[in-house]
Design a protein around this motif. Structure first.
Motif: not given
Length: 730
Positions: A418, A444, A428, A451-455, A447-448
């Protein structure tokens, strides 16, 4: 008492020497007075060093040392924090000036020092022989403690490290987290953890949390509002980090069912409401009067005075039993007051006496403490867990293996990933089969939790498929088929291209196969000469379908591939097929000049230093085979992918047969990731890749045993090279 300004803090903290530390100063003088003319470096930046430097003026201190490399170059008490090399150049000796609990851990970090090292007690430091007299807790057991509880009338339990343990390695780690939490709001000239240590020096022995924060306000000038905010955060953080030691809390519940009088006895400064809340949350009822706090009674376990609170209340009770972790305060001293005792070693003590004890000296960062704190809270939740194994750590179930073995290394990689995403402006991540099957899930999950998009996406690929799809000429075909293969030529052609030789050709190929390998170069060229057009056509069909499949994802230069390692071939072939220029992020990679891929594309590796271009020193790479076996998918190697995304795979192997085990392991990994994110995610700790690498290595160097139920699912397979597989643990 006279106050003096703390040097190096910008005048923001006034300290005063408390007379109760005079004995400590006198002891130091008695032990080291013969070394006044020597240049001394003190290892430790805590209370002991603050007291020493303030109270003794006729010694030649030249610097300080600390475990955390982030403190190098900072000043504490007017002295710089230096590394070992600088200490060797500027000093004549090092004194480890900390609590005895950490002497061995610290000395192992600096045992190769070229200048003498001493413990605080005046003795020359030496490495204590591992388990000189066997595992020290092997004669302790839950059965024995249950027997003692039955014989006693009154039972007292220590709280921290007995009934409950924290998911960090030491209480000081809590203060570091508080410091990080209020970094932007803390405006005093000195750091929070240091200000706290200085405040304690001016308080009574059995101080309360409220008294502590009143003193911090007085010394630093921070507002009452901020002080109260930090105090509340500390109480919440302590609750959040706690894990019940289930076998010990069950002992308490069992004692209550037997009608015993139960007490919780602690020298900690936290308020009674804290203990009532925690006990209630875990279903443990306790009368308020039976929680004995030193900060309320001004009596303590440390000097034994608190035991009057129990014996005075129970004059007719002949047998009182106290259960706790501290050998002095919980075991030795109570015996002097007629109290029977039983030792419950803390998770940290168990670690330091276990087969993983060497790890302790490597825990030098907040991140390492958070990771290992969580691991040992699980592994050593039962204080007597290693009694029957003579201290050897044993992983008994798949979920624990995921949490304690693979969890730290995968979390570290994903956190590093990240950071690389932000640093390199990646839009991505492209996770690839089969290594990416669980990795994408875990990414995933991370990221969850934030609280962010996994992309991220997951694509079907294998080295074999990528190389097949890149075959366009007979020269490409020769290079592809010359890759090593253990088996016959006919088996290789079937496995790699789905091409079946005619019976006559199979017989000829079989005669040429020799020792089970896929024939000689000459024989291979003969087969290619005879069937080249058909083989190229087969490769072309695979390429066309695969290109159509990949086109669906719109891969481009802003994407990045993620893989375990090592040469970057999949990255190269994907870029070749799609026309993109995607960088690659790896657990390990060959970044040397000898690897053509590393020269023609961007490759980044997590678990190796910048100087270690081939990762030859990486423990992760040395034991990559276990990660490869775990990070698989419910299907065999992907040989081809249709235009609509249907995978054509090699037959299932042992890793697929026991795939349910793999899923349970990954549940443990995800549990570890979630725990970390909830407890430590907001502090933005820097992933300690060096420590995670070393820890993973210890898990597979013989320091840890695994049950048969855990070992059964680990197979080594390489369908591109052969049809053979083997179990890793046997």
């Amino acid at each position: 008492m006279s106050g003096t300004e703390l040097a190096g803090n910008g005048g923001g903290c006034i300290i005063a020497m408390n007379s109760r530390y005079q004995t400590e100063l006198d002891e130091f003088h008695d032990r080291f007075q013969g070394m006044k003319d020597k240049r001394i470096v003190l290892y430790g930046i805590g209370r002991y060093t603050a007291t020493l430097i303030e109270g003794i003026k006729d010694y030649h201190f030249t610097g300080l040392m600390d475990k955390d490399p982030a403190n190098l170059g900072k000043e504490y008490f007017g002295f710089p924090v230096i590394d070992l090399k600088t200490a060797e150049e500027k000093a004549d000796l090092i004194i480890i000036n900390t609590s005895e609990t950490y002497w061995q851990v610290i000395y192992r970090r600096i045992k190769d020092s070229r200048i003498p090292v001493y413990f605080k007690n005046g003795k020359r430091a030496r490495v204590k022989e591992e388990r000189e007299k066997g595992y020290p807790y092997e004669n302790l057991s839950l059965d024995e403690i249950r027997g003692q509880i039955k014989q006693a009338d009154v039972i007292s339990f220590d709280f921290f490290d007995t009934l409950f343990t924290r998911k960090v390695c030491s209480p000081g780690d809590v203060f570091k987290l508080l410091e990080l939490a209020f970094y932007g709001k803390w405006t005093s000239g000195t750091e929070y953890a240091l200000a706290r240590k200085k405040a304690v020096e001016d308080l009574r022995d059995n101080y309360s949390l409220d008294e502590l924060y009143e003193k911090i306000e007085e010394l630093t000038g921070i507002s009452h509002k901020l002080s109260d905010e930090i105090r509340c955060k500390e109480i919440g953080l302590e609750k959040q980090l706690l894990v019940p030691r289930e076998d010990i809390t069950e002992l308490l519940s069992g004692a209550r069912r037997l009608g015993k009088e139960i007490y919780v006895t602690t020298d900690m400064y936290l308020p009674k409401s804290f203990y009532l809340d925690v006990l209630d949350e875990h279903g443990i009822e306790m009368p308020e009067d039976n929680i004995l706090l030193s900060n309320e009674s001004n009596k303590s376990k440390a000097d034994g005075s608190i035991w009057d609170c129990i014996t005075g209340e129970n004059p007719g009770r002949s047998e009182i039993l106290h259960i706790g972790d501290d050998l002095k305060a919980d075991v030795t001293i109570p015996k002097n007051f007629g109290i029977a005792t039983y030792h419950t070693p803390s998770a940290w003590e168990v670690l330091c006496n276990s087969s993983l004890s060497e790890l302790a000296s490597g825990i030098t960062t907040d991140y390492a403490s958070a990771v290992i704190g969580s691991v040992i809270a699980r592994l050593f939740n039962d204080p007597y867990a290693l009694g029957k194994t003579a201290g050897k750590v044993t992983i008994k179930d798949t979920r624990t293996m995921g949490y304690c073995v693979f969890g730290p290394v995968i979390l570290t990689f994903l956190l590093w990933l990240e950071r690389q995403k932000e640093k390199c402006s990646i839009s991505r991540f492209v996770f690839m089969s089969r290594d990416g099957y669980f990795l994408k899930e875990d990414h995933d999950c991370l990221c969850a939790a934030f609280d962010k998009e996994a992309d991220s996406i997951y694509i079907g690929i294998s080295r074999q498929l990528a190389m097949t799809a890149a075959v366009r000429t007979e020269e490409d075909l020769v290079r592809f088929l010359e890759m090593p293969y253990t088996g016959s030529i006919s088996e290789m052609l079937e496995d790699r291209l789905g091409f079946l030789l005619r019976e006559a050709d199979q017989n000829a190929a079989a005669e040429a196969d020799g020792h089970g390998c896929a024939g000689t170069d000459a024989e291979m060229k003969k087969v290619i000469g005879r069937h080249g057009k058909e083989l190229l056509a087969a490769a072309g069909e695979i390429r066309a379908d695969y290109k159509a499949y990949l086109d669906r994802f719109g891969l481009n230069d802003d994407d990045a591939v993620v893989d375990l390692g090592y040469y970057g071939n999949n990255q190269r072939y994907l870029n070749k097929i799609t026309g993109a220029d995607m960088p690659g992020f790896y657990f390990n990679a060959d970044l040397s000049e000898k690897n053509e891929n590393a020269q023609s594309q961007k490759m980044h590796a997590c678990f190796q230093s910048g100087e270690d271009k081939t990762a030859e020193n990486s423990e992760v790479l040395k034991r990559m085979i276990f990660l490869e076996s775990f990070l698989t998918a419910p299907y065999g190697m992907v040989r081809e992918v249709s235009a609509d995304g249907e995978f054509g795979c090699a037959p299932d192997g042992g890793n697929q047969k026991f795939f349910k085990d793999k899923e349970e392991i990954n549940e443990g990994v995800r549990e570890f990731i979630k725990d970390y994110c909830v407890l430590f995610g907001s502090y933005n700790l820097t992933p300690d890749t060096e420590f995670a690498d070393a820890y993973y290595g210890k898990c597979f160097d013989g320091s840890v045993d695994y049950s048969d139920d855990v070992k059964r699912s680990f197979y080594n397979d390489n369908a591109m090279m052969n049809r053979i597989e083997s179990q890793l643990f046997y």
